[in-house]
Design a protein around this motif. Structure first.
Motif, PDB file in Angstrom:
ATOM      1  N   LEU A 106      28.768 122.769  80.856  1.00 35.08           N
ATOM      2  CA  LEU A 106      29.062 123.602  79.685  1.00 35.08           C
ATOM      3  C   LEU A 106      29.495 125.006  80.110  1.00 35.08           C
ATOM      4  N   ALA A 107      28.782 125.586  81.062  1.00 34.09           N
ATOM      5  CA  ALA A 107      29.128 126.938  81.521  1.00 34.09           C
ATOM      6  C   ALA A 107      30.513 126.959  82.160  1.00 34.09           C
ATOM      7  N   HIS A 108      30.821 125.949  82.956  1.00 38.55           N
ATOM      8  CA  HIS A 108      32.162 125.880  83.556  1.00 38.55           C
ATOM      9  C   HIS A 108      33.221 125.723  82.471  1.00 38.55           C
ATOM     10  N   ARG A 109      32.933 124.940  81.465  1.00 40.11           N
ATOM     11  CA  ARG A 109      33.913 124.757  80.394  1.00 40.11           C
ATOM     12  C   ARG A 109      34.236 126.087  79.718  1.00 40.11           C
ATOM     13  N   MET A 110      33.224 126.890  79.476  1.00 36.16           N
ATOM     14  CA  MET A 110      33.433 128.192  78.854  1.00 36.16           C
ATOM     15  C   MET A 110      34.275 129.106  79.745  1.00 36.16           C
ATOM     16  N   VAL A 111      33.905 129.175  81.017  1.00 35.45           N
ATOM     17  CA  VAL A 111      34.582 130.095  81.937  1.00 35.45           C
ATOM     18  C   VAL A 111      36.032 129.677  82.166  1.00 35.45           C
ATOM     19  N   TRP A 112      36.247 128.400  82.479  1.00 38.97           N
ATOM     20  CA  TRP A 112      37.605 127.959  82.824  1.00 38.97           C
ATOM     21  C   TRP A 112      38.506 127.840  81.600  1.00 38.97           C
ATOM     22  N   SER A 113      37.917 127.611  80.422  1.00 40.49           N
ATOM     23  CA  SER A 113      38.736 127.608  79.205  1.00 40.49           C
ATOM     24  C   SER A 113      39.323 128.983  78.965  1.00 40.49           C
ATOM     25  N   LEU A 114      38.514 130.029  79.154  1.00 40.51           N
ATOM     26  CA  LEU A 114      39.035 131.385  78.975  1.00 40.51           C
ATOM     27  C   LEU A 114      40.117 131.690  79.993  1.00 40.51           C
ATOM     28  N   VAL A 115      39.902 131.297  81.238  1.00 41.39           N
ATOM     29  CA  VAL A 115      40.903 131.546  82.282  1.00 41.39           C
ATOM     30  C   VAL A 115      42.230 130.879  81.924  1.00 41.39           C
ATOM     31  N   PHE A 116      42.156 129.609  81.505  1.00 41.92           N
ATOM     32  CA  PHE A 116      43.373 128.855  81.202  1.00 41.92           C
ATOM     33  C   PHE A 116      44.091 129.425  79.984  1.00 41.92           C
ATOM     34  N   VAL A 117      43.328 129.689  78.906  1.00 44.29           N
ATOM     35  CA  VAL A 117      43.943 130.168  77.669  1.00 44.29           C
ATOM     36  C   VAL A 117      44.466 131.592  77.846  1.00 44.29           C
ATOM     37  N   ALA A 118      43.730 132.439  78.565  1.00 46.69           N
ATOM     38  CA  ALA A 118      44.193 133.807  78.798  1.00 46.69           C
ATOM     39  C   ALA A 118      45.503 133.806  79.573  1.00 46.69           C
ATOM     40  N   ALA A 119      45.612 132.916  80.559  1.00 45.97           N
ATOM     41  CA  ALA A 119      46.865 132.820  81.321  1.00 45.97           C
ATOM     42  C   ALA A 119      48.013 132.380  80.419  1.00 45.97           C
ATOM     43  N   ALA A 120      47.745 131.421  79.524  1.00 41.66           N
ATOM     44  CA  ALA A 120      48.784 130.959  78.606  1.00 41.66           C
ATOM     45  C   ALA A 120      49.229 132.076  77.669  1.00 41.66           C
ATOM     46  N   LEU A 121      48.278 132.840  77.148  1.00 34.38           N
ATOM     47  CA  LEU A 121      48.622 133.929  76.235  1.00 34.38           C
ATOM     48  C   LEU A 121      49.375 135.046  76.952  1.00 34.38           C
ATOM     49  N   LEU A 122      49.058 135.266  78.226  1.00 36.33           N
ATOM     50  CA  LEU A 122      49.794 136.263  78.999  1.00 36.33           C
ATOM     51  C   LEU A 122      51.252 135.844  79.167  1.00 36.33           C
ATOM     52  N   VAL A 123      51.457 134.557  79.406  1.00 30.41           N
ATOM     53  CA  VAL A 123      52.823 134.061  79.604  1.00 30.41           C
ATOM     54  C   VAL A 123      53.651 134.249  78.334  1.00 30.41           C
ATOM     55  N   VAL A 124      53.068 133.949  77.185  1.00 31.13           N
ATOM     56  CA  VAL A 124      53.825 134.056  75.922  1.00 31.13           C
ATOM     57  C   VAL A 124      53.684 135.433  75.278  1.00 31.13           C
ATOM     58  N   ARG A 125      52.900 136.299  75.894  1.00 31.10           N
ATOM     59  CA  ARG A 125      52.717 137.683  75.431  1.00 31.10           C
ATOM     60  C   ARG A 125      52.217 137.750  73.990  1.00 31.10           C
TER      61      ARG A 125
END
Length: 415
Positions: free
Chosen positions: A42-61
């Motif tokens: 569960l803790a990994h899911r929280m941490v890596w979900s933020l990493v993945f989604v934050a990277a996606a949002l950075l790409v699309v600004r």
């Protein structure tokens, strides 16, 4: 144009099947993460979900929403509540799957629409049609039969259903897109989750560090497993009718149930089959009523919309050129009144005075918005609705960890 529309519909349907298919097959993924325990996963899911989604949002600004959210304490507080509730949902689901309770977990998402309806009545004071009351009554009977069969209340199912229904209710108030909502919620979860992982590492119990590179890669992929179904759901939600999404939402718990019985070989004594049969009967009643109400509302709306358009055209034809308003504002009319849009908040809408979207993942709350919620383990969430009120076919956009769907950009839920 017709060819393009059919092509878009096909793409939407395929994306819907992919989203709910992935949410339905996710019980195959969590056991791969052993020997990590449910809390570490569960803790990994929280941490890596933020990493993945934050990277996606950075790409699309797409970060403008974050500043607006931080300036609105009430919405920010609701995000914190949503994050807490979905943490319970995710944690119980992962533990249930890895502890051999896949069938009971699937029941939670079967009864989620019924729980959402009950919450609509108790909290939002919505009024139900007779068939909806019958569906709720059959659902309550099913829970009682299953409690007798299990020798205890089906607490896993009830926790998953109530946590996800609560999550959907809160997300409807937050009004954020699915990806943005996932980013906001995992940002709230990030520091506690990271602190827990560091604590595990300090005590030598962090399997991410001791299980080898393959195990570490699987744990990191929890972010992708969480986000990808949301992207597919968003692509589907803007391309296919709500009634189609309402039917597709049942694929996830059906797949989970079949996996529990056929793949994981979980026991299904006769009383458990009887309980599930009652749940399925309740869902048939609920879905049939929602589809009938949707068709009646569409038939009633069509002629009235045509008459309103005709009246507006006649009024426009009777004006002299230039009477539409001052230069630069050609959209204004000065006929002394406006045609009122047809309303569907009557007997055909369950009496709650709301109109619901036909191409999104949820209904309007009376402000003209189309909303949804983030995926259980399928989710979402949002509560999905067809014309007839928020109580019809609920749960589509909420599929876990699941989604708020909006008009405009692709509505994205969450598993």
């Amino acid at each position: 144009m017709a060819g393009t529309s059919k092509g878009e519909g096909r793409i939407g349907l395929l994306n819907g099947l992919a989203a709910y298919g992935m949410w339905g097959l996710v019980p195959l993924f969590w056991p791969l993460l052993k020997p990590a325990g449910a809390t570490e996963i569960l803790a990994h899911r929280m941490v890596w979900s933020l990493v993945f989604v934050a990277a996606a949002l950075l790409v699309v600004r797409r970060w403008a929403w974050a500043g607006e959210l931080l300036r609105q304490p009430r919405r920010l507080g609701l995000v914190v509540i949503a994050a807490a509730v979905i943490t319970v949902n995710w944690g119980v689901y992962i533990w249930a799957v890895n502890s051999g309770h896949v069938v009971e977990a699937s029941l939670g998402y079967f009864i989620n629409p019924l729980v959402t309806i009950a919450m609509g009545v108790l909290i939002l004071k919505e009024r139900l049609r007779p068939t909806q009351w019958a569906a709720v009554g059959v659902g309550v009977a099913a829970v009682l039969v299953l409690a007798i069969g299990y020798g205890r209340p089906p607490w896993i199912s009830l926790v998953l259903a109530f946590s996800f229904a609560t999550y959907g209710l809160v997300k409807k108030k937050v009004d954020l897109g699915g990806v943005e909502s996932l980013a906001a919620e995992t940002a709230v979860q990030f520091l506690p989750a990271l602190a827990y992982l560091l604590w595990l590492g300090a005590h030598g119990d962090l399997t991410f560090a001791t299980g080898g590179p393959g195990h570490a890669a699987l744990l990191a992929s929890t972010g992708i497993v969480t986000a990808i179904p949301l992207v597919c759901f968003g692509a589907a939600a803007i391309r296919v009718p709500l009634s189609t999404l309402g039917l597709l939402q049942y694929l996830a718990p059906v797949f989970q149930f079949l996996l529990g019985v056929v793949y994981f070989h979980e026991a299904m004594p006769p009383e458990r089959w009887a309980g599930f049969a009652l749940v399925w009967l309740a869902l048939v009643l609920l879905t049939g009523d929602a589809l009938r109400t949707s068709r009646r509302a569409a038939r009633a709306l069509g002629p009235r919309a045509g008459r309103s358009a005709g009246a507006a055209g006649a009024a426009g034809a009777g004006r002299s050129p230039g009477s539409a308003g001052s230069p630069g504002s050609p959209g204004r009319t000065e006929t002394g009144g406006t045609a009122e849009a047809p309303r569907t908040g009557s007997a055909e809408t369950g009496g709650n005075g709301r109109t619901d979207g036909s191409d999104g993942t949820d209904g309007s709350d009376g402000t003209g918005r189309t909303e949804g919620a983030g995926a259980p383990e399928p989710v979402g969430a949002a509560a999905a609705a067809v014309p007839g009120g928020a109580s019809d076919l609920p749960g589509i956009a909420d599929m876990p960890g699941a989604p708020v769907a909006e008009a405009g950009p692709a509505p994205l839920p969450k598993p």
